[in-house]
Design a protein around this motif. Structure first.
Motif, PDB file in Angstrom:
ATOM      1  N   UNK A 138       0.907  -1.187  -0.133  1.00 20.96           N
ATOM      2  CA  UNK A 138      -0.191  -0.057   0.080  1.00 20.96           C
ATOM      3  C   UNK A 138       0.784   1.379   0.149  1.00 20.96           C
ATOM      4  N   UNK A 139       0.269   2.268   0.477  1.00 22.43           N
ATOM      5  CA  UNK A 139       0.883   3.481   0.377  1.00 22.43           C
ATOM      6  C   UNK A 139       1.155   4.062   1.897  1.00 22.43           C
ATOM      7  N   UNK A 140       2.068   4.804   1.908  1.00 23.53           N
ATOM      8  CA  UNK A 140       2.638   5.611   3.117  1.00 23.53           C
ATOM      9  C   UNK A 140       2.744   7.078   3.042  1.00 23.53           C
ATOM     10  N   UNK A 141       2.160   7.828   3.961  1.00 18.24           N
ATOM     11  CA  UNK A 141       2.667   9.355   4.046  1.00 18.24           C
ATOM     12  C   UNK A 141       3.203   9.933   5.202  1.00 18.24           C
ATOM     13  N   UNK A 142       4.154  10.418   4.897  1.00 20.47           N
ATOM     14  CA  UNK A 142       5.069  10.957   6.025  1.00 20.47           C
ATOM     15  C   UNK A 142       5.119  12.367   6.130  1.00 20.47           C
TER      16      UNK A 142
END
Length: 205
Positions: free
Chosen positions: A200-204
């Motif tokens: 999936x996707x990660x946002x930092x």
């Protein structure tokens, strides 16, 4: 005037370090691996294991710090949807549509990572908790509906896609221990553990 030397603890643009510190939210989808069976401990008889089924979303939030190429942090994840398994009849032991359901899986893990430029490689380990429901006779008989605690360990990688956004893949093992099922058989039990392939996707930030 002499230029100030870069700190050994700060990411250096010339070294290819991208910087992986900060608070992170991830949305992943988990596909289960492994299976589940019920057994009679006194005789060693066991139903034919069935593989875990159902994809489930996994939401996680955590924070990482970076020192040179090393990252370290802590992450909390929650998977609301249940994985299901249907152990099948075997010689001398049977069950009328036995079902094992594992849901509401929560993990709290410490993480170590290695900054490889656009990639972050990591491993983590920690505690796990989930709700386990065991039923028989097409769901009419409930032998267990309880929370179990155990441990988890995993590995994974992130690939930076843009400012603060990364593609994440990981593989983890969740072991919630052994659940007694005395209402099924006097020494009945089931070992509750599963592997999960996640992407999936990660946002930092």
């Amino acid at each position: 005037m002499q230029a100030e030397a870069p700190s050994a603890l700060a990411p250096d643009a010339s070294s290819g370090l991208t910087g992986w510190s900060g608070t992170k939210f991830s949305f992943l989808v988990a596909a289960p691996r492994g299976g589940n069976a019920w057994r009679e401990e006194s005789s060693g008889l066991e139903l034919v294991p069935d593989g875990w089924r159902n994809l489930t979303p996994v939401f996680s939030i955590g924070h990482d710090w970076q020192s040179g190429r090393l990252t370290y942090g802590a992450h909390l994840s929650y998977a609301p949807t249940a994985h299901l398994a249907y152990p099948q009849d075997a010689d001398f032991i049977n069950c009328a549509d036995c079902t094992t359901e594992v849901g509401d899986v929560v993990t709290l893990s410490a993480r170590l990572g290695l900054d490889a430029g656009k990639f972050l490689l990591f491993a983590d380990a920690g505690r796990a908790r989930g709700t386990v429901v065991a039923t028989n006779l097409f769901g009419l008989l409930t032998y267990a509906d309880t929370s179990l605690s155990g441990w988890t360990i995993g590995i994974g990688a992130e690939r930076q896609l843009g400012d603060g956004v990364s593609l994440t893949v990981r593989y983890d093992h969740v072991d919630l221990g052994t659940l007694p099922l005395p209402d099924y058989l006097p020494t009945g039990s089931t070992k509750v553990e599963l592997d999960r392939m996640q992407a999936g996707l990660s946002v930092r930030w």
